[in-house]
Design a protein around this motif. Sequence first.
Motif, PDB file in Angstrom:
ATOM      1  N   MET A 274      27.981  43.245  45.155  1.00 65.87           N
ATOM      2  CA  MET A 274      27.532  42.730  43.879  1.00 65.87           C
ATOM      3  C   MET A 274      26.937  43.853  43.034  1.00 65.87           C
ATOM      4  N   ALA A 275      26.214  44.792  43.723  1.00 66.77           N
ATOM      5  CA  ALA A 275      25.604  45.908  43.004  1.00 66.77           C
ATOM      6  C   ALA A 275      26.675  46.821  42.418  1.00 66.77           C
ATOM      7  N   VAL A 276      27.793  46.974  43.122  1.00 60.82           N
ATOM      8  CA  VAL A 276      28.868  47.835  42.638  1.00 60.82           C
ATOM      9  C   VAL A 276      29.441  47.260  41.351  1.00 60.82           C
ATOM     10  N   ILE A 277      29.617  45.954  41.312  1.00 58.71           N
ATOM     11  CA  ILE A 277      30.164  45.314  40.111  1.00 58.71           C
ATOM     12  C   ILE A 277      29.193  45.490  38.947  1.00 58.71           C
ATOM     13  N   ALA A 278      27.892  45.368  39.215  1.00 57.27           N
ATOM     14  CA  ALA A 278      26.896  45.545  38.157  1.00 57.27           C
ATOM     15  C   ALA A 278      26.927  46.973  37.629  1.00 57.27           C
ATOM     16  N   VAL A 279      27.038  47.948  38.521  1.00 62.64           N
ATOM     17  CA  VAL A 279      27.084  49.339  38.100  1.00 62.64           C
ATOM     18  C   VAL A 279      28.337  49.610  37.280  1.00 62.64           C
ATOM     19  N   VAL A 280      29.474  49.092  37.738  1.00 63.36           N
ATOM     20  CA  VAL A 280      30.719  49.293  37.019  1.00 63.36           C
ATOM     21  C   VAL A 280      30.640  48.624  35.648  1.00 63.36           C
TER      22      VAL A 280
ATOM     23  N   ARG B  49      36.452  44.374  29.223  1.00 64.75           N
ATOM     24  CA  ARG B  49      36.459  43.551  30.443  1.00 64.75           C
ATOM     25  C   ARG B  49      37.577  43.988  31.379  1.00 64.75           C
ATOM     26  N   GLU B  50      38.736  44.338  30.806  1.00 65.20           N
ATOM     27  CA  GLU B  50      39.849  44.789  31.639  1.00 65.20           C
ATOM     28  C   GLU B  50      39.516  46.116  32.321  1.00 65.20           C
ATOM     29  N   ALA B  51      38.831  47.002  31.617  1.00 61.70           N
ATOM     30  CA  ALA B  51      38.441  48.283  32.214  1.00 61.70           C
ATOM     31  C   ALA B  51      37.483  48.068  33.382  1.00 61.70           C
TER      32      ALA B  51
ATOM     33  N   SER C 134      36.637  47.733  39.138  1.00 61.75           N
ATOM     34  CA  SER C 134      36.111  46.935  40.251  1.00 61.75           C
ATOM     35  C   SER C 134      37.172  46.723  41.324  1.00 61.75           C
ATOM     36  N   VAL C 135      38.379  46.397  40.914  1.00 65.97           N
ATOM     37  CA  VAL C 135      39.461  46.149  41.862  1.00 65.97           C
ATOM     38  C   VAL C 135      39.772  47.411  42.665  1.00 65.97           C
TER      39      VAL C 135
ATOM     40  N   GLY D  61      53.398  42.311  45.546  1.00 65.76           N
ATOM     41  CA  GLY D  61      53.042  43.715  45.696  1.00 65.76           C
ATOM     42  C   GLY D  61      51.940  43.971  46.709  1.00 65.76           C
ATOM     43  N   PHE D  62      51.217  42.916  47.086  1.00 67.65           N
ATOM     44  CA  PHE D  62      50.073  43.064  47.975  1.00 67.65           C
ATOM     45  C   PHE D  62      50.066  41.945  49.005  1.00 67.65           C
ATOM     46  N   ASP D  63      49.305  42.147  50.092  1.00 72.26           N
ATOM     47  CA  ASP D  63      49.184  41.067  51.066  1.00 72.26           C
ATOM     48  C   ASP D  63      48.308  39.963  50.470  1.00 72.26           C
ATOM     49  N   LEU D  64      48.320  38.799  51.088  1.00 74.27           N
ATOM     50  CA  LEU D  64      47.617  37.638  50.539  1.00 74.27           C
ATOM     51  C   LEU D  64      46.120  37.885  50.400  1.00 74.27           C
ATOM     52  N   ASP D  65      45.510  38.531  51.383  1.00 73.91           N
ATOM     53  CA  ASP D  65      44.073  38.803  51.333  1.00 73.91           C
ATOM     54  C   ASP D  65      43.730  39.676  50.126  1.00 73.91           C
ATOM     55  N   THR D  66      44.518  40.717  49.884  1.00 75.06           N
ATOM     56  CA  THR D  66      44.288  41.609  48.742  1.00 75.06           C
ATOM     57  C   THR D  66      44.539  40.873  47.436  1.00 75.06           C
ATOM     58  N   SER D  67      45.564  40.050  47.403  1.00 74.90           N
ATOM     59  CA  SER D  67      45.878  39.290  46.200  1.00 74.90           C
ATOM     60  C   SER D  67      44.758  38.295  45.870  1.00 74.90           C
ATOM     61  N   GLU D  68      44.191  37.672  46.882  1.00 73.87           N
ATOM     62  CA  GLU D  68      43.068  36.759  46.651  1.00 73.87           C
ATOM     63  C   GLU D  68      41.857  37.528  46.126  1.00 73.87           C
ATOM     64  N   TYR D  69      41.649  38.734  46.648  1.00 76.49           N
ATOM     65  CA  TYR D  69      40.558  39.586  46.156  1.00 76.49           C
ATOM     66  C   TYR D  69      40.757  39.883  44.673  1.00 76.49           C
ATOM     67  N   ILE D  70      41.981  40.258  44.295  1.00 75.89           N
ATOM     68  CA  ILE D  70      42.287  40.549  42.887  1.00 75.89           C
ATOM     69  C   ILE D  70      42.019  39.316  42.029  1.00 75.89           C
ATOM     70  N   ALA D  71      42.425  38.146  42.504  1.00 74.22           N
ATOM     71  CA  ALA D  71      42.211  36.911  41.746  1.00 74.22           C
ATOM     72  C   ALA D  71      40.724  36.632  41.547  1.00 74.22           C
ATOM     73  N   ARG D  72      39.919  36.833  42.589  1.00 71.47           N
ATOM     74  CA  ARG D  72      38.470  36.604  42.459  1.00 71.47           C
ATOM     75  C   ARG D  72      37.856  37.557  41.429  1.00 71.47           C
ATOM     76  N   VAL D  73      38.220  38.834  41.502  1.00 74.15           N
ATOM     77  CA  VAL D  73      37.676  39.811  40.559  1.00 74.15           C
ATOM     78  C   VAL D  73      38.177  39.529  39.144  1.00 74.15           C
ATOM     79  N   ALA D  74      39.430  39.085  39.021  1.00 74.95           N
ATOM     80  CA  ALA D  74      39.970  38.736  37.702  1.00 74.95           C
ATOM     81  C   ALA D  74      39.185  37.583  37.087  1.00 74.95           C
ATOM     82  N   ILE D  75      38.898  36.571  37.889  1.00 80.33           N
ATOM     83  CA  ILE D  75      38.157  35.423  37.368  1.00 80.33           C
ATOM     84  C   ILE D  75      36.771  35.860  36.904  1.00 80.33           C
ATOM     85  N   VAL D  76      36.088  36.641  37.710  1.00 79.01           N
ATOM     86  CA  VAL D  76      34.727  37.071  37.372  1.00 79.01           C
ATOM     87  C   VAL D  76      34.715  37.916  36.099  1.00 79.01           C
ATOM     88  N   ASN D  77      35.700  38.810  35.946  1.00 80.33           N
ATOM     89  CA  ASN D  77      35.684  39.752  34.827  1.00 80.33           C
ATOM     90  C   ASN D  77      36.512  39.343  33.622  1.00 80.33           C
ATOM     91  N   LEU D  78      37.649  38.716  33.846  1.00 77.85           N
ATOM     92  CA  LEU D  78      38.562  38.443  32.734  1.00 77.85           C
ATOM     93  C   LEU D  78      38.503  37.013  32.219  1.00 77.85           C
TER      94      LEU D  78
END
Length: 146
Positions: free
Chosen positions: A1-7, A70-72, A77-78, A119-136
């Motif tokens: 969470m701290a990494v996202i705040a710093v970014v 937000r995209e940056a 973050s991703v 392009g990615f495994d399901l776990d990585t794709s779910e991670y991308i989706a979570r970060v996309a929702i939070v940021n985009l």
Amino acid sequence: MAVIAVVAVVGVLGLLAGLAALPGDGAERSVAKPAASASTPMPAKALPMVDDAEPSMVPTPTPDPSASAREAVFTASVKQRKALKDADSYKLGRLGWDMCKALEEGKGFAAAAALGTSGFDLDTSEYIARVAIVNLCPHQRDKIPV
């Protein structure tokens, strides 16, 4: 969470630094002077005539500067994840926006996350989706599974 705040802070500071240097802010700009030439000067070109027609009432769309910021933050973050460190930022940005679009069209989290599985495994794709929702598309946070 701290990494996202710093970014996020770094992204906002970068955006503010870019806005501080926009033209028209009173800062002087150096202008290159043309070299003196011994040749005869060229005659000035005539400017086209201005049409006195009424201006268009159709508003021109203005870009959302916060969307690119937000995209940056999203791509930075991703890329914190080892599997995505060397991924193309543009493609990650497009994937994030596509996931948000799928959610806005009423699809669930799993369907949105599945967009990245080519392009990615399901776990990585779910991670991308979570970060996309939070940021985009934070208005879609209720679709993140607990």
